[in-house]
Design a protein around this motif. Structure first.
Motif, PDB file in Angstrom:
ATOM      1  N   SER A 130      26.406 -54.871-125.677  1.00 36.24           N
ATOM      2  CA  SER A 130      27.406 -54.558-126.698  1.00 36.24           C
ATOM      3  C   SER A 130      27.148 -53.229-127.397  1.00 36.24           C
ATOM      4  O   SER A 130      27.896 -52.851-128.290  1.00 36.24           O
ATOM      5  CB  SER A 130      27.444 -55.685-127.733  1.00 36.24           C
ATOM      6  N   ALA A 131      26.106 -52.512-126.995  1.00 35.07           N
ATOM      7  CA  ALA A 131      25.732 -51.252-127.652  1.00 35.07           C
ATOM      8  C   ALA A 131      26.721 -50.144-127.329  1.00 35.07           C
ATOM      9  O   ALA A 131      27.370 -50.148-126.281  1.00 35.07           O
ATOM     10  CB  ALA A 131      24.334 -50.828-127.200  1.00 35.07           C
ATOM     11  N   PRO A 132      26.803 -49.158-128.231  1.00 32.30           N
ATOM     12  CA  PRO A 132      27.624 -47.990-127.908  1.00 32.30           C
ATOM     13  C   PRO A 132      27.039 -47.272-126.689  1.00 32.30           C
ATOM     14  O   PRO A 132      25.841 -47.372-126.416  1.00 32.30           O
ATOM     15  CB  PRO A 132      27.534 -47.120-129.160  1.00 32.30           C
ATOM     16  N   ALA A 133      27.872 -46.576-125.973  1.00 31.39           N
ATOM     17  CA  ALA A 133      27.468 -45.939-124.709  1.00 31.39           C
ATOM     18  C   ALA A 133      26.221 -45.072-124.852  1.00 31.39           C
ATOM     19  O   ALA A 133      25.357 -45.073-123.973  1.00 31.39           O
ATOM     20  CB  ALA A 133      28.623 -45.101-124.159  1.00 31.39           C
ATOM     21  N   ASP A 134      26.069 -44.370-125.977  1.00 33.94           N
ATOM     22  CA  ASP A 134      24.924 -43.471-126.136  1.00 33.94           C
ATOM     23  C   ASP A 134      23.606 -44.208-126.402  1.00 33.94           C
ATOM     24  O   ASP A 134      22.552 -43.581-126.428  1.00 33.94           O
ATOM     25  CB  ASP A 134      25.189 -42.433-127.233  1.00 33.94           C
ATOM     26  N   GLU A 135      23.651 -45.529-126.591  1.00 35.33           N
ATOM     27  CA  GLU A 135      22.425 -46.309-126.807  1.00 35.33           C
ATOM     28  C   GLU A 135      22.163 -47.330-125.712  1.00 35.33           C
ATOM     29  O   GLU A 135      21.147 -48.016-125.747  1.00 35.33           O
ATOM     30  CB  GLU A 135      22.467 -47.030-128.157  1.00 35.33           C
ATOM     31  N   ARG A 136      23.030 -47.459-124.750  1.00 34.00           N
ATOM     32  CA  ARG A 136      22.831 -48.489-123.721  1.00 34.00           C
ATOM     33  C   ARG A 136      21.541 -48.304-122.939  1.00 34.00           C
ATOM     34  O   ARG A 136      20.844 -49.260-122.633  1.00 34.00           O
ATOM     35  CB  ARG A 136      24.038 -48.534-122.782  1.00 34.00           C
ATOM     36  N   THR A 137      21.203 -47.060-122.636  1.00 37.54           N
ATOM     37  CA  THR A 137      19.971 -46.793-121.900  1.00 37.54           C
ATOM     38  C   THR A 137      18.752 -47.238-122.712  1.00 37.54           C
ATOM     39  O   THR A 137      17.795 -47.774-122.165  1.00 37.54           O
ATOM     40  CB  THR A 137      19.868 -45.293-121.548  1.00 37.54           C
ATOM     41  N   LEU A 138      18.796 -47.029-124.024  1.00 34.09           N
ATOM     42  CA  LEU A 138      17.707 -47.463-124.904  1.00 34.09           C
ATOM     43  C   LEU A 138      17.510 -48.968-124.820  1.00 34.09           C
ATOM     44  O   LEU A 138      16.396 -49.447-124.591  1.00 34.09           O
ATOM     45  CB  LEU A 138      18.020 -47.068-126.350  1.00 34.09           C
ATOM     46  N   TRP A 139      18.584 -49.711-125.002  1.00 34.42           N
ATOM     47  CA  TRP A 139      18.491 -51.177-125.011  1.00 34.42           C
ATOM     48  C   TRP A 139      18.114 -51.715-123.641  1.00 34.42           C
ATOM     49  O   TRP A 139      17.378 -52.692-123.529  1.00 34.42           O
ATOM     50  CB  TRP A 139      19.792 -51.779-125.541  1.00 34.42           C
ATOM     51  N   GLN A 140      18.610 -51.082-122.609  1.00 33.64           N
ATOM     52  CA  GLN A 140      18.223 -51.492-121.252  1.00 33.64           C
ATOM     53  C   GLN A 140      16.722 -51.275-121.064  1.00 33.64           C
ATOM     54  O   GLN A 140      16.022 -52.128-120.528  1.00 33.64           O
ATOM     55  CB  GLN A 140      19.016 -50.700-120.213  1.00 33.64           C
ATOM     56  N   GLY A 141      16.217 -50.137-121.514  1.00 36.45           N
ATOM     57  CA  GLY A 141      14.795 -49.843-121.400  1.00 36.45           C
ATOM     58  C   GLY A 141      13.939 -50.835-122.178  1.00 36.45           C
ATOM     59  O   GLY A 141      12.913 -51.308-121.690  1.00 36.45           O
ATOM     60  N   LEU A 142      14.363 -51.166-123.404  1.00 38.40           N
ATOM     61  CA  LEU A 142      13.619 -52.146-124.196  1.00 38.40           C
ATOM     62  C   LEU A 142      13.598 -53.508-123.508  1.00 38.40           C
ATOM     63  O   LEU A 142      12.555 -54.178-123.452  1.00 38.40           O
ATOM     64  CB  LEU A 142      14.236 -52.270-125.596  1.00 38.40           C
ATOM     65  N   ALA A 143      14.742 -53.907-122.965  1.00 39.13           N
ATOM     66  CA  ALA A 143      14.808 -55.183-122.250  1.00 39.13           C
ATOM     67  C   ALA A 143      13.895 -55.153-121.026  1.00 39.13           C
ATOM     68  O   ALA A 143      13.208 -56.140-120.721  1.00 39.13           O
ATOM     69  CB  ALA A 143      16.254 -55.487-121.849  1.00 39.13           C
ATOM     70  N   GLN A 144      13.857 -54.031-120.321  1.00 41.41           N
ATOM     71  CA  GLN A 144      12.999 -53.932-119.139  1.00 41.41           C
ATOM     72  C   GLN A 144      11.524 -53.999-119.515  1.00 41.41           C
ATOM     73  O   GLN A 144      10.723 -54.589-118.793  1.00 41.41           O
ATOM     74  CB  GLN A 144      13.303 -52.645-118.371  1.00 41.41           C
ATOM     75  N   LEU A 145      11.146 -53.409-120.637  1.00 45.41           N
ATOM     76  CA  LEU A 145       9.748 -53.490-121.060  1.00 45.41           C
ATOM     77  C   LEU A 145       9.348 -54.942-121.329  1.00 45.41           C
ATOM     78  O   LEU A 145       8.270 -55.378-120.906  1.00 45.41           O
ATOM     79  CB  LEU A 145       9.518 -52.637-122.315  1.00 45.41           C
TER      80      LEU A 145
END
Length: 157
Positions: A72-87
């Motif tokens: 649900s994150a804005p497009a400019d933060e999706r990579t951040l949240w994906q990275g946190l989830a992957q960690l």
């Protein structure tokens, strides 16, 4: 062939109970409470809840919380949240004794969060998280068991 578990609207869903690391248990066994599939918290709430889950030994569940925010994150933060989830799911794989899967996810997660190191959003400790991932990757490369991997701190102290 057995019927698949489904939601009320017919969507496939695995309703089996899960253990603390998210592994399915046989029907009838008692598992841990699951994160609702449709949970979408605001960033600060998601970080707080994910840290609480990590601190209590539930990295898979922390991943589920972060994944909901990623979706649900804005497009400019999706990579951040994906990275946190992957960690966090990388830590899950390490605790499940899957070092190859852990290393792959830790590398991917670290690469994704690095895009935010110049201006870390939401008080996140991007440098600390990257150092944590690097430490685990070094330990995994040694090829010896890691009996108690450190728990990451998501926010700056």
């Amino acid at each position: 062939m057995a019927e698949r578990d489904r939601t009320v609207d017919g969507k496939p869903q695995n309703a089996r109970p899960r253990d603390a690391l998210g592994r399915p248990l046989p029907y009838g066994e008692e598992g841990v409470e699951r994160v609702p599939e449709d949970l979408q918290l605001e960033p600060d709430e998601a970080i707080t809840e994910a840290q609480r889950l990590l601190d209590h030994g539930y990295p898979f569940h922390a991943h589920e919380v972060l994944e909901g925010t990623w979706k649900s994150a804005p497009a400019d933060e999706r990579t951040l949240w994906q990275g946190l989830a992957q960690l966090t799911v990388g830590l899950t794989h390490l605790l499940r004794d899957n070092p190859a899967g852990a290393a792959s996810l830790l590398r991917q997660g670290e690469a994704r969060i690095r895009h935010y190191e110049d201006e870390p959003p939401h008080g996140l400790d991007i440098d600390g998280l990257a150092a944590w991932a690097e430490h685990l990757l070094t330990e995994i490369a040694r090829g010896e068991p890691i009996p108690a991997p450190p728990i990451p701190r998501l926010r700056l102290p």
